[in-house]
Design a protein around this motif. Structure first.
Motif, mmCIF file in Angstrom:
data_model
loop_
_atom_site.group_PDB
_atom_site.id
_atom_site.type_symbol
_atom_site.label_atom_id
_atom_site.label_comp_id
_atom_site.label_asym_id
_atom_site.label_seq_id
_atom_site.Cartn_x
_atom_site.Cartn_y
_atom_site.Cartn_z
ATOM 1 N N SER A 57 71.264 -64.614 73.665
ATOM 2 C CA SER A 57 70.938 -66.528 73.303
ATOM 3 C C SER A 57 72.271 -66.661 73.140
ATOM 4 C CB SER A 57 69.972 -66.309 71.926
ATOM 5 O OG SER A 57 69.391 -65.916 71.915
ATOM 6 N N PHE A 58 73.281 -65.719 72.778
ATOM 7 C CA PHE A 58 75.098 -66.087 72.768
ATOM 8 C C PHE A 58 75.509 -66.309 74.365
ATOM 9 C CE2 PHE A 58 79.417 -65.714 72.647
ATOM 10 C CZ PHE A 58 79.743 -65.942 71.823
ATOM 11 N N ALA A 59 74.976 -65.512 74.855
ATOM 12 C CA ALA A 59 75.180 -65.134 76.447
ATOM 13 C C ALA A 59 74.594 -67.419 76.660
ATOM 14 C CB ALA A 59 75.182 -64.041 77.154
ATOM 15 N N SER A 60 73.242 -67.176 76.559
ATOM 16 C CA SER A 60 73.063 -68.852 77.447
ATOM 17 C C SER A 60 73.221 -69.910 76.732
ATOM 18 C CB SER A 60 71.147 -68.552 76.520
ATOM 19 O OG SER A 60 71.035 -69.665 76.943
ATOM 20 N N ALA A 61 74.082 -69.408 75.284
ATOM 21 C CA ALA A 61 74.713 -71.454 74.873
ATOM 22 C C ALA A 61 75.800 -71.025 75.832
ATOM 23 C CB ALA A 61 74.472 -70.795 73.570
ATOM 24 N N LYS A 100 62.476 -60.756 71.628
ATOM 25 C CA LYS A 100 62.158 -61.119 69.921
ATOM 26 C C LYS A 100 60.657 -60.076 70.717
ATOM 27 C CE LYS A 100 65.282 -64.536 69.502
ATOM 28 N NZ LYS A 100 65.457 -66.221 68.935
ATOM 29 N N SER A 101 59.897 -60.768 71.207
ATOM 30 C CA SER A 101 58.799 -59.781 71.435
ATOM 31 C C SER A 101 58.854 -58.804 71.125
ATOM 32 C CB SER A 101 57.744 -60.755 72.907
ATOM 33 O OG SER A 101 58.420 -59.872 74.070
ATOM 34 N N ARG A 102 59.319 -57.828 71.453
ATOM 35 C CA ARG A 102 58.735 -56.553 71.409
ATOM 36 C C ARG A 102 59.345 -56.046 69.976
ATOM 37 N NH1 ARG A 102 62.820 -54.236 75.827
ATOM 38 N NH2 ARG A 102 62.326 -52.626 74.838
ATOM 39 N N ILE A 103 60.028 -56.892 69.529
ATOM 40 C CA ILE A 103 59.904 -56.228 67.779
ATOM 41 C C ILE A 103 58.699 -56.794 66.742
ATOM 42 C CG2 ILE A 103 61.255 -57.013 65.531
ATOM 43 C CD1 ILE A 103 63.604 -58.307 67.070
ATOM 44 N N ILE A 104 58.194 -55.728 66.176
ATOM 45 C CA ILE A 104 57.813 -55.188 65.287
ATOM 46 C C ILE A 104 57.394 -56.108 63.907
ATOM 47 C CG2 ILE A 104 55.612 -53.492 65.108
ATOM 48 C CD1 ILE A 104 55.596 -52.113 67.575
ATOM 49 N N ASP A 105 57.139 -56.154 63.514
ATOM 50 C CA ASP A 105 57.050 -57.131 62.347
ATOM 51 C C ASP A 105 56.131 -55.640 61.596
ATOM 52 O OD1 ASP A 105 57.413 -57.653 59.200
ATOM 53 O OD2 ASP A 105 56.710 -60.602 60.047
ATOM 54 N N GLN A 140 65.314 -66.114 77.945
ATOM 55 C CA GLN A 140 64.276 -65.679 78.546
ATOM 56 C C GLN A 140 63.770 -63.578 78.020
ATOM 57 O OE1 GLN A 140 60.838 -66.825 80.274
ATOM 58 N NE2 GLN A 140 60.323 -64.331 79.234
ATOM 59 N N THR A 141 65.489 -63.282 78.699
ATOM 60 C CA THR A 141 65.263 -61.911 78.256
ATOM 61 C C THR A 141 65.739 -61.776 76.523
ATOM 62 O OG1 THR A 141 67.185 -61.300 80.126
ATOM 63 C CG2 THR A 141 66.941 -60.080 78.434
ATOM 64 N N ALA A 142 66.453 -62.828 75.597
ATOM 65 C CA ALA A 142 66.069 -63.013 74.225
ATOM 66 C C ALA A 142 64.778 -63.206 73.926
ATOM 67 C CB ALA A 142 67.211 -64.394 74.264
ATOM 68 N N LYS A 201 65.981 -53.105 65.362
ATOM 69 C CA LYS A 201 67.614 -53.570 65.017
ATOM 70 C C LYS A 201 68.195 -53.207 66.555
ATOM 71 C CE LYS A 201 68.735 -52.108 60.000
ATOM 72 N NZ LYS A 201 69.003 -50.496 59.838
ATOM 73 N N GLN A 202 67.761 -52.927 67.243
ATOM 74 C CA GLN A 202 68.210 -53.340 68.465
ATOM 75 C C GLN A 202 67.758 -54.290 69.413
ATOM 76 O OE1 GLN A 202 67.651 -48.907 71.172
ATOM 77 N NE2 GLN A 202 68.750 -49.562 72.432
ATOM 78 N N LEU A 203 66.451 -53.692 68.848
ATOM 79 C CA LEU A 203 66.317 -55.398 69.847
ATOM 80 C C LEU A 203 66.313 -56.688 69.371
ATOM 81 C CD1 LEU A 203 62.278 -53.911 70.728
ATOM 82 C CD2 LEU A 203 64.212 -54.727 72.176
ATOM 83 N N SER A 204 66.954 -56.994 67.862
ATOM 84 C CA SER A 204 67.343 -58.179 67.119
ATOM 85 C C SER A 204 68.871 -58.470 67.909
ATOM 86 C CB SER A 204 66.955 -57.974 66.243
ATOM 87 O OG SER A 204 67.910 -59.173 65.495
ATOM 88 N N ARG A 205 69.761 -57.041 68.033
ATOM 89 C CA ARG A 205 71.411 -57.531 68.674
ATOM 90 C C ARG A 205 71.054 -57.602 70.256
ATOM 91 N NH1 ARG A 205 71.834 -52.996 65.089
ATOM 92 N NH2 ARG A 205 71.764 -51.063 67.006
ATOM 93 N N GLN A 206 70.444 -57.640 71.360
ATOM 94 C CA GLN A 206 70.148 -57.544 72.615
ATOM 95 C C GLN A 206 69.208 -59.226 72.376
ATOM 96 O OE1 GLN A 206 67.788 -54.342 74.040
ATOM 97 N NE2 GLN A 206 68.644 -52.922 73.333
ATOM 98 N N ALA A 207 68.158 -59.689 71.431
ATOM 99 C CA ALA A 207 68.318 -61.114 71.827
ATOM 100 C C ALA A 207 69.077 -61.869 71.505
ATOM 101 C CB ALA A 207 66.810 -61.238 70.767
#
Length: 247
Positions: A153-157, A175-180, A169-171, A143-149
């Motif tokens: 993404s918002f900051a990028s836009a 996202k790549s560190r989120i485990i399904d 890139q940070t987003a 959840k933390q990684l998702s919020r940070q991503a």
């Protein structure tokens, strides 16, 4: 209980059944939340002390709410009686009563809450049979990684254009560190089911039994080959067979 102390150079104080009175200060016994009783040293004129922390109103614990009650050596026995009476206020379930004979101290400490084992979730893959687990902490990290991503993404836009690539890139990294955990980490199959810890133990027990049976079968085959080649006798083979099968 009514013991009064008149320490040299200090205020008179009294322990009663319900409170401690020192000058104009009155401390109700149920408000006491910490005690340190220090015996007087061997030096001439040394005094002992009973240091107390207490609550005020709804306060749980404050170091500022404290008082140090001194007593002379001649009153040491009465001080021990008084301190013992105060220590009985503390229940053993929530407090430790510690006696340090080397330093001549008796004091209370509140017991810490036991560390709780993290709740574990177990899943089994119906495709490859792999069993894996994760904890609530793992889900919280997702959840933390998702919020940070999402924030990046918002900051990028809407942020500075010059930083857009960095935010993207940070987003992507987050996202790549989120485990399904709904996907098998062994074969990436989505055909997974939740199982209980008891089911995990039963599966492990069955696997151990199957492995043991396979090992026994291999051993029997090896000794059967030795029998067929004439290296061992039928009696030796039968004895080994009974040993492996627990007969």
């Amino acid at each position: 209980m009514n013991i009064t102390f008149n320490p040299r150079g200090k205020k008179q104080w009294t322990i009663t059944d319900t409170e401690i009175i020192c000058g104009k200060k009155e401390i109700l016994l149920p408000t006491i939340c910490r005690i340190i009783h220090t015996l007087p040293t061997k030096f001439p004129g040394a005094q002992g002390s009973i240091f107390i922390n207490y609550k005020k109103d709804s306060e749980e614990y404050y170091l500022n709410n404290s008082i140090e009650l001194k007593y002379d050596k001649k009153d040491i026995e009465n001080a021990k009686i008084g301190a013992e009476y105060l220590l009985k206020l503390f229940d053993n379930d929530n407090y430790n009563i510690i006696v340090d004979e080397k330093k001549g101290k008796t004091y209370t400490t509140k017991k810490r809450e036991p560390v709780k084992e993290p709740i574990q979730f177990y899943k089994k893959c119906n495709t490859c049979g792999h069993i894996y687990c994760y904890t609530q902490a793992d889900l919280n990290k997702n959840k933390q990684l998702s919020r940070q991503a999402a924030a990046n993404s918002f900051a990028s836009a809407f942020g500075p254009a010059i930083m857009s690539a960095t935010y993207n890139q940070t987003a992507a990294d987050n996202k790549s560190r989120i485990i399904d955990y709904d996907k098998c980490p062994n074969c990436n199959s989505l055909d997974v089911v939740s199982i209980t810890e008891e089911e995990v133990r039963n599966i492990s027990k069955n696997q151990d039994t199957q492995q043991s049976n396979i090992s026994q079968a291999d051993e029997l085959k090896k000794f059967k080959d030795l029998l067929d080649s004439g290296v061992i006798t039928q009696e030796e083979f039968d004895a080994k067979k009974k040993q492996l099968l627990g007969l």
